[in-house]
Each structure stands twice: as C-alpha cells, then as structure tokens.
Design a protein around this motif. Structure first.
Motif, PDB file in Angstrom:
ATOM      1  N   ASP A  47      12.061  12.962   2.419  1.00 39.05           N
ATOM      2  CA  ASP A  47      12.944  12.263   3.352  1.00 39.05           C
ATOM      3  C   ASP A  47      14.185  11.844   2.584  1.00 39.05           C
ATOM      4  O   ASP A  47      14.149  10.912   1.781  1.00 39.05           O
ATOM      5  CB  ASP A  47      12.226  11.045   3.932  1.00 39.05           C
ATOM      6  CG  ASP A  47      13.087  10.308   4.950  1.00 39.05           C
ATOM      7  OD1 ASP A  47      14.204  10.784   5.223  1.00 39.05           O
ATOM      8  OD2 ASP A  47      12.640   9.265   5.460  1.00 39.05           O
ATOM      9  N   LEU A  48      15.298  12.542   2.829  1.00 41.22           N
ATOM     10  CA  LEU A  48      16.530  12.290   2.084  1.00 41.22           C
ATOM     11  C   LEU A  48      17.625  11.742   2.979  1.00 41.22           C
ATOM     12  O   LEU A  48      18.799  11.990   2.771  1.00 41.22           O
ATOM     13  CB  LEU A  48      17.013  13.584   1.412  1.00 41.22           C
ATOM     14  CG  LEU A  48      16.007  14.284   0.505  1.00 41.22           C
ATOM     15  CD1 LEU A  48      16.628  15.520  -0.109  1.00 41.22           C
ATOM     16  CD2 LEU A  48      15.537  13.344  -0.582  1.00 41.22           C
ATOM     17  N   GLU A  49      17.252  10.962   3.975  1.00 37.50           N
ATOM     18  CA  GLU A  49      18.253  10.443   4.900  1.00 37.50           C
ATOM     19  C   GLU A  49      19.122   9.371   4.259  1.00 37.50           C
ATOM     20  O   GLU A  49      20.280   9.199   4.610  1.00 37.50           O
ATOM     21  CB  GLU A  49      17.562   9.868   6.136  1.00 37.50           C
ATOM     22  CG  GLU A  49      16.841  10.936   6.949  1.00 37.50           C
ATOM     23  CD  GLU A  49      16.133  10.339   8.139  1.00 37.50           C
ATOM     24  OE1 GLU A  49      16.218   9.103   8.307  1.00 37.50           O
ATOM     25  OE2 GLU A  49      15.505  11.096   8.897  1.00 37.50           O
ATOM     26  N   THR A  50      18.567   8.606   3.321  1.00 37.27           N
ATOM     27  CA  THR A  50      19.318   7.515   2.690  1.00 37.27           C
ATOM     28  C   THR A  50      20.207   8.066   1.599  1.00 37.27           C
ATOM     29  O   THR A  50      19.740   8.765   0.711  1.00 37.27           O
ATOM     30  CB  THR A  50      18.354   6.482   2.082  1.00 37.27           C
ATOM     31  OG1 THR A  50      17.515   6.001   3.114  1.00 37.27           O
ATOM     32  CG2 THR A  50      19.116   5.329   1.473  1.00 37.27           C
ATOM     33  N   GLU A  51      21.498   7.748   1.651  1.00 42.79           N
ATOM     34  CA  GLU A  51      22.419   8.219   0.627  1.00 42.79           C
ATOM     35  C   GLU A  51      22.751   7.154  -0.393  1.00 42.79           C
ATOM     36  O   GLU A  51      23.350   7.430  -1.410  1.00 42.79           O
ATOM     37  CB  GLU A  51      23.705   8.735   1.273  1.00 42.79           C
ATOM     38  CG  GLU A  51      23.472   9.976   2.130  1.00 42.79           C
ATOM     39  CD  GLU A  51      24.753  10.717   2.408  1.00 42.79           C
ATOM     40  OE1 GLU A  51      25.807  10.254   1.945  1.00 42.79           O
ATOM     41  OE2 GLU A  51      24.702  11.750   3.078  1.00 42.79           O
ATOM     42  N   GLU A  52      22.401   5.882  -0.118  1.00 46.51           N
ATOM     43  CA  GLU A  52      22.642   4.824  -1.086  1.00 46.51           C
ATOM     44  C   GLU A  52      21.404   4.632  -1.943  1.00 46.51           C
ATOM     45  O   GLU A  52      20.281   4.793  -1.471  1.00 46.51           O
ATOM     46  CB  GLU A  52      22.976   3.502  -0.373  1.00 46.51           C
ATOM     47  CG  GLU A  52      24.289   3.548   0.375  1.00 46.51           C
ATOM     48  CD  GLU A  52      25.459   3.814  -0.544  1.00 46.51           C
ATOM     49  OE1 GLU A  52      25.454   3.304  -1.680  1.00 46.51           O
ATOM     50  OE2 GLU A  52      26.372   4.546  -0.145  1.00 46.51           O
ATOM     51  N   THR A  62      25.270  12.359  -3.428  1.00 48.39           N
ATOM     52  CA  THR A  62      24.821  13.630  -2.851  1.00 48.39           C
ATOM     53  C   THR A  62      25.977  14.313  -2.127  1.00 48.39           C
ATOM     54  O   THR A  62      26.915  13.662  -1.655  1.00 48.39           O
ATOM     55  CB  THR A  62      23.670  13.414  -1.856  1.00 48.39           C
ATOM     56  OG1 THR A  62      24.139  12.633  -0.751  1.00 48.39           O
ATOM     57  CG2 THR A  62      22.501  12.717  -2.512  1.00 48.39           C
ATOM     58  N   ARG A  63      25.877  15.637  -2.039  1.00 43.25           N
ATOM     59  CA  ARG A  63      26.859  16.419  -1.281  1.00 43.25           C
ATOM     60  C   ARG A  63      26.206  17.747  -0.909  1.00 43.25           C
ATOM     61  O   ARG A  63      25.508  18.355  -1.737  1.00 43.25           O
ATOM     62  CB  ARG A  63      28.123  16.654  -2.102  1.00 43.25           C
ATOM     63  CG  ARG A  63      29.160  17.536  -1.416  1.00 43.25           C
ATOM     64  CD  ARG A  63      30.454  17.576  -2.204  1.00 43.25           C
ATOM     65  NE  ARG A  63      31.130  16.285  -2.166  1.00 43.25           N
ATOM     66  CZ  ARG A  63      32.268  16.028  -2.801  1.00 43.25           C
ATOM     67  NH1 ARG A  63      32.841  16.963  -3.538  1.00 43.25           N
ATOM     68  NH2 ARG A  63      32.825  14.839  -2.716  1.00 43.25           N
ATOM     69  N   LEU A  68      23.404  24.199  -0.076  1.00 43.48           N
ATOM     70  CA  LEU A  68      22.808  23.584  -1.261  1.00 43.48           C
ATOM     71  C   LEU A  68      23.066  22.076  -1.236  1.00 43.48           C
ATOM     72  O   LEU A  68      24.196  21.634  -1.006  1.00 43.48           O
ATOM     73  CB  LEU A  68      23.395  24.177  -2.542  1.00 43.48           C
ATOM     74  CG  LEU A  68      23.034  25.625  -2.863  1.00 43.48           C
ATOM     75  CD1 LEU A  68      23.775  26.086  -4.116  1.00 43.48           C
ATOM     76  CD2 LEU A  68      21.532  25.796  -3.056  1.00 43.48           C
ATOM     77  N   LEU A  69      22.003  21.316  -1.459  1.00 48.95           N
ATOM     78  CA  LEU A  69      22.135  19.869  -1.599  1.00 48.95           C
ATOM     79  C   LEU A  69      22.355  19.566  -3.075  1.00 48.95           C
ATOM     80  O   LEU A  69      21.501  19.861  -3.914  1.00 48.95           O
ATOM     81  CB  LEU A  69      20.874  19.163  -1.100  1.00 48.95           C
ATOM     82  CG  LEU A  69      20.822  17.654  -1.361  1.00 48.95           C
ATOM     83  CD1 LEU A  69      21.893  16.924  -0.560  1.00 48.95           C
ATOM     84  CD2 LEU A  69      19.438  17.095  -1.042  1.00 48.95           C
ATOM     85  N   TYR A  70      23.529  18.983  -3.392  1.00 45.18           N
ATOM     86  CA  TYR A  70      23.846  18.612  -4.763  1.00 45.18           C
ATOM     87  C   TYR A  70      23.568  17.122  -4.955  1.00 45.18           C
ATOM     88  O   TYR A  70      23.932  16.294  -4.113  1.00 45.18           O
ATOM     89  CB  TYR A  70      25.312  18.902  -5.084  1.00 45.18           C
ATOM     90  CG  TYR A  70      25.594  20.356  -5.308  1.00 45.18           C
ATOM     91  CD1 TYR A  70      25.636  20.881  -6.590  1.00 45.18           C
ATOM     92  CD2 TYR A  70      25.795  21.217  -4.229  1.00 45.18           C
ATOM     93  CE1 TYR A  70      25.875  22.224  -6.796  1.00 45.18           C
ATOM     94  CE2 TYR A  70      26.031  22.552  -4.426  1.00 45.18           C
ATOM     95  CZ  TYR A  70      26.068  23.058  -5.713  1.00 45.18           C
ATOM     96  OH  TYR A  70      26.294  24.396  -5.916  1.00 45.18           O
ATOM     97  N   ILE A  71      22.943  16.790  -6.073  1.00 42.97           N
ATOM     98  CA  ILE A  71      22.638  15.399  -6.407  1.00 42.97           C
ATOM     99  C   ILE A  71      23.091  15.161  -7.844  1.00 42.97           C
ATOM    100  O   ILE A  71      22.663  15.867  -8.764  1.00 42.97           O
ATOM    101  CB  ILE A  71      21.136  15.100  -6.279  1.00 42.97           C
ATOM    102  CG1 ILE A  71      20.630  15.466  -4.887  1.00 42.97           C
ATOM    103  CG2 ILE A  71      20.851  13.634  -6.588  1.00 42.97           C
ATOM    104  CD1 ILE A  71      19.120  15.427  -4.759  1.00 42.97           C
TER     105      ILE A  71
END
Length: 359
Positions: A47-52, A62-63, A68-71
């Motif tokens: 679950d990657l909904e939170t960006e903070e 994140t972007r 591609l999800l970059y972290i």
C-alpha cells in the motif's frame, strides 16, 4: 496498491522502509503470520498511497515515470558535518507488463548534489564504465535498487559547508536520461561536546579531619569555631576538639569545603561527653551541612539534621547522610553546634571527622 517481488537480501523491515509503509501493513495485506518467512521472488502487495514519511526525519520522495515508481531516500533529513550520507534510489515496475530500458554503458544510475542550483558532487565523477549498449527488462513488480555513499566532500575533495542541499537521483536509461527525482537534506555543525561529568572526589573533603593540627589552643587548623579548646581526650592521635569549655555558652566548630550540585554527602564523626565534677549533663549536640552558591549565598540546609541530647562518655561514631544537594551548589559547610541548657557543666569532644561526596 502495487505488486512487489522480493529481491535478494530483502527483509520485510527493509521493504517497509524502502516503500514508506510499515511492517504491520505488509503482514496484514499479505496474510503473513511470520515476518521472517519470505523468499526471493515472493509476490507482495504494498500500500503506497501515502507520499509523506511516517517516520519523523526520514525523507522519502516518490515519482512515477513511464510505468516506473521511483523512490529516493536518505536515512534521515539532518546530518552532522562529516557524517557519511547514504542515498538509495529504487525503481519499481508498477505496470502489468515488462518495462524495457536501454543503456549506453554499464552505468545504470547516478546521484548529484547541488547547492544553490550549482552541482558540487556527482557520484560518477572520476569513475569508469564499460561502453557497451545494454537492454534491461524489468518485470511487473520487479525492483532495481541502487545506493551510494557521500562523504560530504565536493568534486574537488573539499568538505562542504553546513546548509541545505538538493540531492537528485537519476536513472540513466536512454528513455529517461534527463528525468530525475529530488530530495532535500541539511548538514549542520556538530554541537559543542559536553564537558566531562564532574565526579565526586574519593577522599575526605575536610582539611585536618583528625583535629591534630592547631594554630593555638583554641583554633584548629582549617576549622573555625567559638568556645572550644584543644583536648587530649581524643579518639585517635594526640588531640581532639572540646566544645563548651566556657560554661553556659554555645560552642561551634565549622569548616567550608568544595561542594557539587545534585550529589549526596555523608558526614561521619566521633563524639563523647567529657563530664566535669560534679557531673551535670544537660546539653544537645547538633551536626549540620549547609550549601552555598558561587557568590557565597546560602542555598539550603541539608536534611536530616543530627541532634543528640545524650552523648556517652566513651567516643561513639555518628553518621549523617544528606539528601541531594541543590542545583548551583559549589560550597558545603560542616557545622557542629553545642547548646548547653540550665545547670549543664559537661563539654563534648569531637574527633576524626569524615565528610565525603557519595555520588
């Protein structure tokens, strides 16, 4: 919700930190009873909904770029000067199809640090990479992870100054070469080291504790007092102090020594009644400890206070342990007070006084 496949060296704790989630969430989403029972290639739902970041001072950026999800992460947001800083760039395929990336060389990533929009450090500076065209395919849920350590020196080898810096993480595939993900870190000076704690001296704090040295018959060296004489009725050695030699008058024996704040002190001494003829004992002997600040101002008197009305005719040991000395204490005073009552003709001998700091 994204799919992730466990990579070599992964643990659930590392995965949770990397993707800004919690171990508990991963266990619940994937119905995993044992956090240690994971294998390479295992499919996990995240679950990657939170960006903070959920952890204070744990920067997490994140972007999403072309599937591609970059972290980009660092271990914290603020670093002491000279403290090594670890950058980690993760790219995760969040699509349902493989993502193909083309590279001009063996270099897959880069990290750049900027100050006031000027590049000061690049991870790939002075490094060599094989000049070979390569094509990489990242499967759905597969991640690639790159890390580099920065020693806070610029490209010329000079240590950078304290302040805020921008960190950029790059994927160097031809399709994404000009795309990056940034985060901000702050470098600060290390605080001045604390002075070493002041420890209690191990020795007796008093000067002339055995009352062997006298300036004259009425003045023991290192001590101050009134209505006292040197006496040969001693516990040890040749002499002791006799308080109350002038009838019906108070007597005092005091000494000021170095003190420390927030410490316990112990006062031990030997005392006896010196009877006269005919014997009429009617007095009290008090023992007290007073505390003073740097200006010599009285702060407080220690509790408890020794107050004894019946002193045997043989030397007897007495002990007084203070409570914690108050903050600001730099001096301590030991006081013996002899207070005669009506009809008294006895005196008191004091010898072998020991005053120590305990903690």
């Amino acid at each position: 919700m994204f799919v992730y496949y466990v990579q070599p060296q992964d643990t659930l704790y590392l995965i949770a930190r990397r993707f800004n989630t919690t171990l508990e969430k991963i266990l619940a989403l994937n119905d995993l009873p044992d956090p240690d029972n994971i294998k390479v290639g295992m499919k996990l739902y995240l679950d990657l909904e939170t960006e903070e970041p959920e952890v204070e001072n744990d920067p997490y950026t994140t972007r999403i770029v072309d599937g591609l999800l970059y972290i980009l992460t660092t271990e914290k947001a603020r670093f002491l000067r000279r403290e090594p800083i670890l950058f980690t760039l993760t790219k995760l395929n969040i699509t349902s199809a493989p993502v193909t990336l083309n590279y001009r060389s063996s270099q897959r990533f880069d990290f750049v640090v900027l100050k006031d929009n000027q590049e000061i450090w690049r991870w790939s500076e002075d490094q060599f990479f094989a000049q070979v065209m390569e094509r990489i395919s990242i499967r759905p849920g597969e991640a690639q992870i790159f890390s580099a350590l920065w020693d806070q020196r610029d490209n010329s080898g000079q240590l950078v100054a304290p302040g805020s810096y921008i960190v950029r993480g790059y994927n160097l595939a031809e399709e994404l070469r000009r795309r990056f993900i940034p985060t901000t870190i702050r470098i600060r000076l290390a605080p001045a080291p604390l002075p070493p704690p002041i420890t209690c001296p191990s020795d007796n704090l008093l000067n002339n504790p055995g009352l062997e040295n006298w300036l004259d018959l009425n003045t023991p060296s290192g001590w101050q007092g009134t209505n006292l004489n040197r006496t040969r009725f001693s516990k040890s050695g040749s002499f002791a102090a006799e308080l109350g030699t002038s009838p019906n008058q108070r007597a005092a024996l005091t000494q000021m020594v170095s003190g420390l704040p927030r410490r316990l002190f112990r006062l031990e001494f030997w005392a006896r009644e010196i009877p006269q003829t005919p014997p009429r004992a009617n007095f009290t002997l008090g023992a007290e400890v007073f505390f003073y600040d740097t200006k010599g101002n009285f702060i407080s008197r220690a509790d408890p206070v020794f107050n004894q009305a019946a002193i045997p005719e043989q030397y007897t040991s007495y002990t007084l342990t203070t409570g914690l000395s108050p903050a600001g204490t730099v001096r301590a005073e030991v006081r013996f007070i002899f207070s005669p009552a009506t009809g008294n003709n006895s005196t008191v001998g004091i010898d072998d006084v020991d005053f120590r700091c305990l903690t």
